[in-house]
Design a protein around this motif. Structure first.
Motif, PDB file in Angstrom:
ATOM      1  N   ARG A  93       1.550   6.668  -6.885  1.00 32.45           N
ATOM      2  CA  ARG A  93       0.497   7.628  -7.265  1.00 32.45           C
ATOM      3  C   ARG A  93       0.991   9.061  -7.088  1.00 32.45           C
ATOM      4  N   TRP A  94       1.672   9.320  -5.988  1.00 31.41           N
ATOM      5  CA  TRP A  94       2.183  10.663  -5.732  1.00 31.41           C
ATOM      6  C   TRP A  94       3.193  11.059  -6.810  1.00 31.41           C
ATOM      7  N   GLU A 137       1.381  11.797 -10.082  1.00 33.50           N
ATOM      8  CA  GLU A 137       0.689  13.088 -10.001  1.00 33.50           C
ATOM      9  C   GLU A 137       1.674  14.239 -10.158  1.00 33.50           C
ATOM     10  N   ARG A 138       2.848  14.086  -9.578  1.00 39.20           N
ATOM     11  CA  ARG A 138       3.876  15.136  -9.703  1.00 39.20           C
ATOM     12  C   ARG A 138       4.341  15.249 -11.148  1.00 39.20           C
ATOM     13  N   GLU A 139       4.487  14.105 -11.836  1.00 42.31           N
ATOM     14  CA  GLU A 139       4.907  14.138 -13.237  1.00 42.31           C
ATOM     15  C   GLU A 139       3.851  14.796 -14.115  1.00 42.31           C
ATOM     16  N   ILE A 140       2.590  14.522 -13.838  1.00 42.55           N
ATOM     17  CA  ILE A 140       1.496  15.085 -14.646  1.00 42.55           C
ATOM     18  C   ILE A 140       1.405  16.583 -14.433  1.00 42.55           C
ATOM     19  N   MET A 141       1.558  17.021 -13.188  1.00 47.76           N
ATOM     20  CA  MET A 141       1.433  18.453 -12.892  1.00 47.76           C
ATOM     21  C   MET A 141       2.631  19.232 -13.388  1.00 47.76           C
ATOM     22  N   GLY A 142       3.746  18.617 -13.540  1.00 45.81           N
ATOM     23  CA  GLY A 142       4.937  19.290 -14.000  1.00 45.81           C
ATOM     24  C   GLY A 142       5.640  20.004 -12.841  1.00 45.81           C
ATOM     25  N   PRO A 143       6.767  20.633 -13.164  1.00 49.64           N
ATOM     26  CA  PRO A 143       7.503  21.321 -12.098  1.00 49.64           C
ATOM     27  C   PRO A 143       6.734  22.545 -11.627  1.00 49.64           C
ATOM     28  N   PRO A 144       6.945  22.947 -10.382  1.00 46.74           N
ATOM     29  CA  PRO A 144       6.259  24.149  -9.881  1.00 46.74           C
ATOM     30  C   PRO A 144       6.736  25.388 -10.636  1.00 46.74           C
ATOM     31  N   ARG A 185       0.830  -1.214   0.000  1.00 49.20           N
ATOM     32  CA  ARG A 185       0.000   0.000   0.000  1.00 49.20           C
ATOM     33  C   ARG A 185       0.860   1.257   0.000  1.00 49.20           C
ATOM     34  N   GLU A 186       1.933   1.247   0.774  1.00 46.29           N
ATOM     35  CA  GLU A 186       2.832   2.405   0.819  1.00 46.29           C
ATOM     36  C   GLU A 186       3.505   2.620  -0.531  1.00 46.29           C
ATOM     37  N   GLN A 187       3.933   1.549  -1.172  1.00 44.98           N
ATOM     38  CA  GLN A 187       4.552   1.672  -2.497  1.00 44.98           C
ATOM     39  C   GLN A 187       3.546   2.218  -3.512  1.00 44.98           C
ATOM     40  N   ALA A 188       2.313   1.741  -3.450  1.00 45.36           N
ATOM     41  CA  ALA A 188       1.280   2.227  -4.369  1.00 45.36           C
ATOM     42  C   ALA A 188       1.008   3.709  -4.125  1.00 45.36           C
TER      43      ALA A 188
END
Length: 79
Positions: free
Chosen positions: A67-68, A71-78, A60-63
């Motif tokens: 996911r995190w 999500e970071r890759e999809i949102m791109g760099p800040p 569960r922790e790996q999943a």
């Protein structure tokens, strides 16, 4: 009728007592062995359940981390 105990009667009595003691010891050993076997099996099952729970928690922790990361890759760099 003679009520005196003869040597033959005493040998028969001691043999009978010996047989009963031997049989009783065998039964007691079997009972103790069965109890020990059950306790060991219960301990193994508990250890397996604990290991499975830890493995599931790790999965569960790996999943969650995956996911995190996605999500970071999809949102791109800040910006």
């Amino acid at each position: 009728m003679d009520d005196d105990v003869t040597g033959r009667d005493l040998r028969t009595i001691w043999r009978t007592i010996g047989v009963f003691l031997l049989a009783g010891t065998a039964v007691a050993g079997a009972v103790v062995g069965g109890i020990v076997r059950e306790v060991r099996q219960d301990a193994r099952i508990e250890a397996l359940e604990k290991w499975q729970a830890e493995r599931d928690a790790d999965a569960r922790e790996q999943a969650r981390r995956e996911r995190w990361r996605r999500e970071r890759e999809i949102m791109g760099p800040p910006k």
